[in-house]
Write an enzyme that holds these catalytic residues in place. Structure first.
Site, PDB file in Angstrom:
ATOM      1  N   ALA A 185     -19.378 -12.143 -39.426  1.00 20.77           N
ATOM      2  CA  ALA A 185     -19.742 -13.548 -39.783  1.00 20.77           C
ATOM      3  C   ALA A 185     -20.937 -14.139 -39.131  1.00 20.77           C
ATOM      4  O   ALA A 185     -21.222 -13.830 -37.855  1.00 20.77           O
ATOM      5  CB  ALA A 185     -18.531 -14.196 -39.701  1.00 20.77           C
ATOM      6  N   GLY A 212     -16.833  -9.038 -41.209  1.00 21.13           N
ATOM      7  CA  GLY A 212     -17.218  -9.592 -42.583  1.00 21.13           C
ATOM      8  C   GLY A 212     -18.058  -8.392 -43.272  1.00 21.13           C
ATOM      9  O   GLY A 212     -17.930  -8.214 -44.368  1.00 21.13           O
ATOM     10  N   GLU A 243     -15.892  -5.882 -44.400  1.00 17.85           N
ATOM     11  CA  GLU A 243     -14.745  -6.293 -45.440  1.00 17.85           C
ATOM     12  C   GLU A 243     -15.685  -6.473 -47.030  1.00 17.85           C
ATOM     13  O   GLU A 243     -15.404  -6.240 -47.724  1.00 17.85           O
ATOM     14  CB  GLU A 243     -14.564  -7.933 -45.216  1.00 17.85           C
ATOM     15  N   GLU A 278     -12.747  -8.471 -35.002  1.00 21.61           N
ATOM     16  CA  GLU A 278     -12.383  -9.864 -34.853  1.00 21.61           C
ATOM     17  C   GLU A 278     -11.456 -10.071 -33.707  1.00 21.61           C
ATOM     18  O   GLU A 278     -11.513 -11.127 -33.053  1.00 21.61           O
ATOM     19  CB  GLU A 278     -11.822 -10.359 -36.099  1.00 21.61           C
TER      20      GLU A 278
END
Ligand code: NAD
Length: 694
Positions: free
Chosen positions: A66, A105, A108, A128
């Site tokens: 992210a 992310g 993901e 994370e």
């Protein structure tokens, strides 16, 4: 090629559309990346001549996470969830082409794709948890559906990435491809189309999560297996709960649960501290008057002086990084002993399966021992770790000044001596610097790089760079007694001794700190290090420490003699409270006219930590540390301060500087001048400000 946004391009390779993310340095998922992916997908989706879509990245890596600069700010459209939904529901196959690291992310995004191909060197992870949060864009729901619950738990709760071979074996990627990654991904996509393969939506996969449904013991065992290393952290438990949701709830409800668990974490003090620390660590590399482009000296060969406790460990650091190192001792016997310990350390690591025997030999092959000082004439860096006595240090530095080639960095590992005085023994004080390692030197990550008055800027840049090369976390500090870490530790130690005389017992003091999150308290630490070390130093200086001296007089030197502040069962390092020590403490207190009282845990904690904060303030005033966050990095990496509490200066900011200052002023009245708040603490408290801006 069409530019969709500033960071996403859409290109065509035959019937395959290629979306390329180009957001240096790590292709973070900034708003314009999310928008580019969304709009690019829509365009490719609407184009009837497109049959498949490849998502790939320019530069050195796939999306590595992210955009953490967006954390804590109002969310900007489109959300990552929206983008992932769009990818997964695309009627045309979407293939992720992964190189470098697909993290957070980034991973993901790939999990929303129907297929994943990766370069041999690619790595995959959900880190994370290291920021005190969890993968909040479906990672906890999709990963277990692809790789199974045990693997997903281990990846999500450790945060550590896996390599391409492991990812292939786990079913996380479909293929490892060689050569041009995009071309290979396009070929893969064409194959999927040609074979009319059904779209593989991870959300619809059930087999691997069904395998543990109705088996809560899988989670119970996992919790037990990580209990020790996750103690005090909040995120690991929520990660586990999210994976449980993946097993027990339908996908969309699982996503909702993941969201709730994520929200709990993002607003938690633990995550706030961990995210602060993430930046603190990076900040520590920056030195205002030594810019990042300062040219470092070339370091190919190292030398270490002294093969004792520290010298051996320091030599291992160089060898581990592939840098040949010559260890110098005064006598052959000391040399043999020192290198023997190094070998034993490596072999112990090998016996635990963390090194192969051929690695051990390779590393030992990089370490050569000698008593012939002329052998270090061509070393690019010398780290001195001989006895802690100024005359010896000066003699050694004068000697190496005459031997080492011009331009060699001359570093000292002194803990307490004046680096400037040591430097003055040479004709090249600008080449001299402190490199203060922590024991065990091959294990502890912290390195205080001590800047002398005359240390040249390129010597500072070189020492910091070498520190990183040998896998340390270097923090620049100035010259003073104890530098940053030990100077603050000293304050804590002083109060710990007072507390036991006033009424607390060693195990009570220690427990307050272990409950706080430290791996051990000051008394267990003393027992581990050996109480005789301090005793000898005190005798040399003619100072006393009533309780500690009396304990040492009984031959209780800590773990190595089976007793110190605590007693120890044979072969066990667990400290056991000892009534004999309590007796000594009570006697000394009565001799000193101290009336013992019950001291509460809150008072013990404040008495131990406030003086550290106050010393930290003085360290900042004296510019011994560049910034408050550097002090925090030192305490987390050198002294086991729990990272989920940020570090002493960040912690002080959370307690409130006014609270600390006012409390210190009260104790000043009853306890004495050592409680006088530092001017900086006083000022910040009065202005309602903080040390770290947090
Ligand atoms: P140590 O006594 O274990 O080792 C010192 C070694 O230096 C001995 O093997 C000795 O033979 C050798 N030596 C002495 N004089 C020498 C000379 N003139 N030339 C070459 N070798 C010589 O000591 P240590 O604990 O390794 O400490 C070394 C240095 O590291 C000290 O400055 C100490 O303050 C510092 N330090 C120690 C620690 C720690 O926890 N032990 C931590 C940080 C820094």
């Amino acid at each position: 090629m069409t530019a969709i946004t500033q960071s996403v391009d859409l290109d065509r390779r035959g019937r395959v559309a290629v979306l390329t993310v180009n957001n240096p340095p790590v292709n973070a998922l900034s708003q314009h990346v999310r928008q580019g992916l969304r709009d690019g997908l829509k365009q490719a989706g609407a184009d009837r001549s497109v049959e498949a879509i490849v998502i790939t990245c320019a530069g050195r890596t796939f999306v590595a996470g992210a955009d953490i600069t967006e954390f804590g700010k109002p969310p900007k459209e489109p959300s990552l969830h929206e983008v992932l939904d769009l990818i997964e529901s695309s009627p045309k196959p979407v293939v992720a082409a992964i190189h470098g690291t697909a993290l957070g992310g980034g991973l993901e995004v790939t999990l929303a794709c129907h297929n994943r191909v990766g370069a041999k060197t690619a790595r995959f992870g959900l880190p994370e948890v290291k920021l005190g949060i969890l993968p909040g864009a479906g990672g906890t729901q999709r990963l277990p559906r692809v790789v199974g619950v045990p693997k997903a738990l281990s990846m999500i709760v450790s945060g550590d990435p896996i390599g391409a071979d492991e990812a292939l074996k786990a079913g996380l990627i479909d293929e490892i491809v060689e050569g041009d990654l995009t071309a290979a991904a396009v070929t893969f996509a064409e194959k999927v189309v040609a074979e009319k393969r059904p779209l593989k939506k991870i959300r619809d996969l059930d087999e691997k999560v069904a395998a543990v449904r109705g088996k809560p013991e899988v989670f119970a065992e996992f919790r037990k297996s990580v209990a020790r290393q996750t103690r005090g952290f909040r995120a690991p438990e929520n990660c586990i709960k999210a994976v449980e949701a993946a097993v027990n709830l339908p996908f969309d409800q699982g996503l909702k649960r993941e969201r709730e668990l994520f929200q709990e974490l993002i607003t938690s003090p633990e995550s706030k501290a961990q995210r602060y620390f993430f930046f603190a660590e990076r900040e520590a590399a920056k030195i205002p008057d030594v810019p990042a482009d300062t040219k470092s000296r070339d370091i190919r060969k190292a030398a270490v002086l002294g093969a004792g406790t520290m010298g051996g460990g320091i030599a291992m650091n160089f060898a581990n990084a592939g840098i040949p190192v010559t260890v110098v001792e005064v006598a052959q016997e000391a040399l043999d002993r020192g290198l023997g310990v190094v070998r034993k350390n490596y072999e112990a690591t090998a016996s635990r399966g963390r090194l192969t025997m051929s690695d051990v030999e390779k590393r030992m092959g990089l370490i050569s021992g000698t008593t012939d000082w002329s052998k270090i004439a061509d070393a690019d860096i010398v780290v001195e770790a001989v006895f802690e006595e100024m005359p010896i240090k000066k003699e050694v530095f004068a000697k190496i000044d005459g031997i080492c080639k011009p331009g060699a960095v001359l570093a000292t590992n002194t803990s307490t001596l004046d680096v400037d005085e040591i430097a003055s023994a040479t004709k090249r004080p600008d080449d001299v610097i402190g490199m203060h390692f922590f024991s065990p030197a091959n294990v502890m990550r912290l390195l205080e790089v001590v800047r002398g008055k005359k240390s040249a800027k390129d010597v500072i840049a070189t020492a910091m760079g070498v520190g990183r090369r040998i896998a340390k976390v270097p923090v620049l500090v100035g010259v003073c007694y104890g530098f940053v870490g030990n100077r603050m530790l000293h304050q804590r130690g002083r109060e710990a001794e007072k507390l036991i005389l006033e009424g607390a017992l060693p195990h009570e003091v220690d427990r307050v700190l272990t409950d706080f999150g430290f791996p051990m308290g000051p008394f267990a630490m003393g027992d581990l290090a050996g109480l005789d070390v301090g005793w000898r130093i005190r005798k040399g200086k003619g100072v006393k420490s009533a309780v500690a001296d009396r304990i040492c007089e009984l031959g209780r030197f800590g773990q190595k003699t089976g007793a110190g502040y605590f007693r120890y069962e044979k072969g066990d390092r667990t400290p056991i409270p000892d009534p004999d020590v309590e007796k000594i403490i009570v006697e000394v207190a009565s001799e000193q006219g101290i009336t013992r009282r019950k001291i509460g845990e809150a008072e013990i904690l404040a008495r131990l930590l406030y003086p550290m904060v106050n010393e930290g303030a003085k360290i900042l005033e004296e510019k011994i540390a560049i910034r408050a966050s550097d002090i925090d990095v030192i305490w987390v990496y050198g002294y086991g301060w729990p990272v989920y509490r940020g570090g002493p200066m960040f912690w002080a900011d959370q307690v409130g500087l006014k609270t600390i200052r006012d409390r210190m002023n009260e104790w000043r009245k009853t306890q004495g001048e050592e409680w006088t708040p530092a001017p900086l603490l006083d000022l910040l408290a009065s202005e309602g400000k903080t040390f770290t801006g947090a």
